[in-house]
Design a protein around this motif. Structure first.
Motif, PDB file in Angstrom:
ATOM      1  N   GLY A   1      -3.411 -16.146  -8.845  1.00  0.00           N
ATOM      2  CA  GLY A   1      -3.222 -16.430  -7.494  1.00  0.00           C
ATOM      3  C   GLY A   1      -4.763 -16.106  -7.270  1.00  0.00           C
ATOM      4  N   SER A   2      -4.802 -17.035  -5.734  1.00  0.00           N
ATOM      5  CA  SER A   2      -6.315 -16.603  -4.832  1.00  0.00           C
ATOM      6  C   SER A   2      -6.797 -15.476  -4.203  1.00  0.00           C
ATOM      7  N   SER A   3      -6.103 -14.282  -5.110  1.00  0.00           N
ATOM      8  CA  SER A   3      -6.213 -12.726  -4.303  1.00  0.00           C
ATOM      9  C   SER A   3      -7.340 -12.105  -4.532  1.00  0.00           C
ATOM     10  N   SER A   4      -7.846 -11.366  -3.755  1.00  0.00           N
ATOM     11  CA  SER A   4      -8.870 -11.282  -4.120  1.00  0.00           C
ATOM     12  C   SER A   4      -9.393  -9.604  -4.075  1.00  0.00           C
ATOM     13  N   LEU A   5     -10.300  -8.610  -3.987  1.00  0.00           N
ATOM     14  CA  LEU A   5     -10.294  -7.417  -4.955  1.00  0.00           C
ATOM     15  C   LEU A   5      -9.774  -6.593  -3.479  1.00  0.00           C
ATOM     16  N   SER A   6     -10.549  -6.967  -2.110  1.00  0.00           N
ATOM     17  CA  SER A   6     -10.351  -6.030  -1.179  1.00  0.00           C
ATOM     18  C   SER A   6      -9.250  -6.154  -0.806  1.00  0.00           C
ATOM     19  N   ARG A   7      -8.342  -6.713  -1.423  1.00  0.00           N
ATOM     20  CA  ARG A   7      -6.743  -6.512  -0.303  1.00  0.00           C
ATOM     21  C   ARG A   7      -5.735  -6.027  -1.162  1.00  0.00           C
ATOM     22  N   PHE A   8      -6.157  -5.287  -2.686  1.00  0.00           N
ATOM     23  CA  PHE A   8      -5.653  -4.353  -2.975  1.00  0.00           C
ATOM     24  C   PHE A   8      -6.650  -3.361  -2.949  1.00  0.00           C
ATOM     25  N   SER A   9      -7.884  -3.443  -2.231  1.00  0.00           N
ATOM     26  CA  SER A   9      -8.753  -2.206  -2.189  1.00  0.00           C
ATOM     27  C   SER A   9      -8.015  -1.363  -1.709  1.00  0.00           C
ATOM     28  N   ASP A  10      -7.035  -1.035  -0.843  1.00  0.00           N
ATOM     29  CA  ASP A  10      -6.269   0.222  -0.319  1.00  0.00           C
ATOM     30  C   ASP A  10      -5.371   0.850  -0.645  1.00  0.00           C
ATOM     31  N   MET A  11      -4.876  -0.149  -1.999  1.00  0.00           N
ATOM     32  CA  MET A  11      -3.866   0.451  -3.242  1.00  0.00           C
ATOM     33  C   MET A  11      -4.082   1.443  -4.263  1.00  0.00           C
ATOM     34  N   LYS A  12      -2.847   2.172  -4.171  1.00  0.00           N
ATOM     35  CA  LYS A  12      -3.639   2.959  -5.505  1.00  0.00           C
ATOM     36  C   LYS A  12      -3.023   2.527  -6.401  1.00  0.00           C
ATOM     37  N   LEU A  13      -4.415   2.035  -7.267  1.00  0.00           N
ATOM     38  CA  LEU A  13      -4.115   1.136  -8.440  1.00  0.00           C
ATOM     39  C   LEU A  13      -4.757   2.086  -9.581  1.00  0.00           C
ATOM     40  N   ARG A  44       0.993  -1.410  -0.220  1.00  0.00           N
ATOM     41  CA  ARG A  44      -0.109  -0.306  -0.045  1.00  0.00           C
ATOM     42  C   ARG A  44       1.367   0.912   0.009  1.00  0.00           C
ATOM     43  N   ASP A  45       1.637   1.050   1.030  1.00  0.00           N
ATOM     44  CA  ASP A  45       2.558   2.207   0.710  1.00  0.00           C
ATOM     45  C   ASP A  45       3.313   2.682  -0.939  1.00  0.00           C
ATOM     46  N   ILE A  46       4.056   1.188  -0.920  1.00  0.00           N
ATOM     47  CA  ILE A  46       4.668   1.587  -2.654  1.00  0.00           C
ATOM     48  C   ILE A  46       2.994   2.226  -3.538  1.00  0.00           C
ATOM     49  N   SER A  47       2.624   1.839  -3.314  1.00  0.00           N
ATOM     50  CA  SER A  47       1.717   2.485  -4.248  1.00  0.00           C
ATOM     51  C   SER A  47       1.388   3.921  -4.352  1.00  0.00           C
ATOM     52  N   PHE A  48       1.412   4.292  -3.421  1.00  0.00           N
ATOM     53  CA  PHE A  48       1.330   5.741  -3.226  1.00  0.00           C
ATOM     54  C   PHE A  48       2.327   6.199  -2.804  1.00  0.00           C
ATOM     55  N   LYS A  49       3.602   6.011  -2.589  1.00  0.00           N
ATOM     56  CA  LYS A  49       4.353   7.105  -3.050  1.00  0.00           C
ATOM     57  C   LYS A  49       4.874   6.995  -4.378  1.00  0.00           C
ATOM     58  N   LEU A  50       4.376   5.989  -5.190  1.00  0.00           N
ATOM     59  CA  LEU A  50       5.339   5.863  -6.724  1.00  0.00           C
ATOM     60  C   LEU A  50       3.504   6.550  -7.099  1.00  0.00           C
ATOM     61  N   ALA A  51       2.764   6.928  -6.841  1.00  0.00           N
ATOM     62  CA  ALA A  51       1.709   7.444  -7.590  1.00  0.00           C
ATOM     63  C   ALA A  51       1.676   8.925  -6.958  1.00  0.00           C
ATOM     64  N   ASN A  52       2.127   9.530  -6.309  1.00  0.00           N
ATOM     65  CA  ASN A  52       2.677  10.740  -5.889  1.00  0.00           C
ATOM     66  C   ASN A  52       3.483  11.100  -6.611  1.00  0.00           C
ATOM     67  N   HIS A  53       4.610  10.332  -7.707  1.00  0.00           N
ATOM     68  CA  HIS A  53       5.182  10.318  -8.337  1.00  0.00           C
ATOM     69  C   HIS A  53       5.185  10.702  -9.671  1.00  0.00           C
ATOM     70  N   GLY A  54       3.466  10.143 -10.036  1.00  0.00           N
ATOM     71  CA  GLY A  54       3.191  10.179 -10.489  1.00  0.00           C
ATOM     72  C   GLY A  54       2.915   8.845 -12.052  1.00  0.00           C
ATOM     73  N   ILE A  55       3.696   7.842 -11.133  1.00  0.00           N
ATOM     74  CA  ILE A  55       3.584   6.764 -11.774  1.00  0.00           C
ATOM     75  C   ILE A  55       2.343   6.062 -11.718  1.00  0.00           C
ATOM     76  N   GLU A  56       1.766   5.329 -12.521  1.00  0.00           N
ATOM     77  CA  GLU A  56       0.146   4.223 -12.620  1.00  0.00           C
ATOM     78  C   GLU A  56       0.927   3.004 -12.132  1.00  0.00           C
ATOM     79  N   ILE A  57       0.168   2.485 -11.435  1.00  0.00           N
ATOM     80  CA  ILE A  57       0.150   0.907 -10.831  1.00  0.00           C
ATOM     81  C   ILE A  57      -1.092  -0.011 -11.645  1.00  0.00           C
ATOM     82  N   ALA A  58      -0.030  -1.018 -12.373  1.00  0.00           N
ATOM     83  CA  ALA A  58      -0.970  -2.345 -13.167  1.00  0.00           C
ATOM     84  C   ALA A  58      -0.878  -3.544 -12.163  1.00  0.00           C
TER      85      ALA A  58
END
Length: 490
Positions: free
Chosen positions: A405-417, A384-398
């Motif tokens: 895997g078995s990840s659910s969207l809830s696991r990534f919902s608090d990230m900057k995607l 989560r911290d990484i996603s916001f740190k990168l987004a603050n510098h203009g980077i988009e995350i994918a």
């Protein structure tokens, strides 16, 4: 007359032998069969009452011996089962694990290949003591199901329960990539077990089998990897020794991998991602090819070894520096995406370098999408911290390969995607209605989160129509355009 009497005597002698000797031989053969655990019944009859009684008694004795043997065999099996299996899970226990491991390592005539994975369930005994044995068993059952789902738990992937909270998984005839992938998937899927997570989750250590390994050396090395994982607060750690599975690789140590990365030549191939409705290009994905002295390297193999020896920061830095070089030369102009390892962000040095690099190249930063593998990102504690740190510098995350895997969207919902690439298996020719429904649901949900869904590996008009139907934002694949060298593009 004498001849006639002789023939009659001979015939009577033969008949007498058949009447007397045949049942005796049958009884003798039956006794011999019983000693070899073959419980046959005598079916031939002599016609003499005494012999009939003998055969009947012997058949009865054979039946009783068979029943007694079966009873003793069951008792023996029960004793063996109790001796070699854990009552709580039914899994083979530590003693059986040691016997199995020693047997495998003693097969000198075979080419040993595989690894050992140890799984530690943190403070699981508390669950048994503080709550109930049933709650404890539920977690154990969950672990078994996860390992079975990931590995199949067949002949080449036996699972053992060493004690109340430790398991050993023996992966036979499997290479580095298989061991890494299985271990990461197990960790990831066990993170979904809430009772286990409340106790601190699980830790996994792994090691490849070396040429002269004994059961003691392999177990000790894997146990050290597990201890390091717990000490460094990593969910998974793999021992750095290189085993038989890497006999054909060029790099067998951390230094060799780093040296290869430093010497390697990077070449990029491009493939556009477009809007399925308008056909407008959304961005261009870069695929990386490495070579040393004009000899191509297998990027997946290099990445696997980079992960194993924890040098992914060196590989990602090399790739990003090449991106910068091509951008400055004008070979890259539009928005681009590039895959990097989420594990690189475990390095504070890499994070510091990347932020400094982004500050020095703000125009490039605004045109970069960094793609992270779903499973790897799920293993990154500071995602989560990484996603916001990168987004603050203009980077988009994918997120790449979502659904592998078995990840659910809830696991990534608090990230900057910004983007989410669905795993290609959901768009294959044998896609079912369930896959169609899954794709539609994912596209709808991520859209509500402000994230755009992409379906890759489009190879037919039917798949394009499916992509439109489920409402994805972007598509890519050979049907749209094949990857071409960046030099051809220029």
């Amino acid at each position: 007359m004498t001849l006639f009497v002789g023939v009659i005597a001979w015939a009577m002698g033969i008949a007498l032998i058949n009447i007397v000797l045949k049942p005796i031989l049958a009884v003798k053969n039956q006794a011999a069969a019983v000693t070899n655990k073959h419980f046959t019944q005598i079916t031939d009859h002599s016609g003499i009452a005494e012999f009939e009684q003998l055969i009947e008694v012997h058949n009865s004795m054979t039946t009783q011996i068979q029943a007694l043997f079966s009873q003793q065999q069951k008792q023996l099996d029960d004793l063996k089962d109790n001796l070699y299996h854990e009552a709580s899970s039914g899994l083979p226990n530590r003693e059986y694990f040691q016997l199995t491991l020693a047997d495998f390592l003693n097969r000198k005539s075979e080419r040993l290949m595989g690894g050992l994975v140890m799984i530690h369930l943190n403070d699981l005994t508390k669950l048994r003591h503080d709550q109930s044995f049933s709650a404890y068993q539920d977690v154990i059952s969950y672990v078994v199901k996860v390992v079975e789902r990931v590995t199949g738990m067949g002949k080449n992937a036996p699972l053992f329960q060493l004690n109340e909270q430790d398991f050993a998984l023996l992966l036979l005839h499997q290479g580095t990539s298989d061991i890494l992938e299985s271990s990461k998937l197990i960790v990831r899927q066990l993170e979904d077990c809430e009772p286990l997570e409340q106790l601190g989750g699980c830790f996994v250590g792994a090691s490849e089998i070396l040429e002269h390994d004994t059961s003691v050396s392999l177990t000790k090395r894997t146990d050290e990897a597990l201890k390091y994982a717990k000490k460094s607060h990593k969910r998974f750690y793999m021992d750095k020794s290189t085993g038989e599975s890497n006999n054909n690789t060029l790099f067998k140590s951390k230094q060799e991998v780093v040296h290869a990365i430093e010497r390697s030549r990077v070449e990029f191939f491009t493939q556009p991602v477009i809007d399925p409705i308008s056909g407008e290009k959304l961005f261009t994905e870069l695929y990386t090819k490495l070579s040393i002295d004009e000899q191509p390297l297998s990027l997946p193999q290099v990445l696997i070894l980079a992960e194993k020896f924890e040098v992914t920061p060196a590989l990602d830095k090399k790739v990003l520096m090449e991106v910068e070089k091509h951008y400055q030369l004008g070979a890259l102009k539009d928005k681009i995406s590039i895959n990097i390892s989420a594990f690189s962000f475990d390095s504070e040095v890499f994070q510091t370098w990347l932020i400094k690099w982004l500050n020095e190249e703000p125009a490039l930063a605004k045109n970069i999408i960094l793609e992270f593998d779903e499973i790897d990102l799920a293993h990154t504690s500071n995602a989560r911290d990484i996603s916001f740190k990168l987004a603050n510098h203009g980077i988009e995350i994918a997120i790449d390969h979502f659904g592998r895997g078995s990840s659910s969207l809830s696991r990534f919902s608090d990230m900057k995607l910004h983007w989410l690439k669905v795993d290609s298996r959901y768009i294959q020719k044998d896609s079912t209605d369930n896959n169609r429904d899954y794709l539609k649901m994912i596209c709808e949900l991520v859209s509500k989160l402000g994230v755009k869904a992409i379906i890759p590996n489009i190879e037919s008009d039917e798949q394009i129509e499916l992509a439109k139907e489920v409402g994805c934002a972007g598509i890519q694949g050979f049907k749209i355009a094949k990857p071409i060298s960046i030099f051809e593009q220029v």
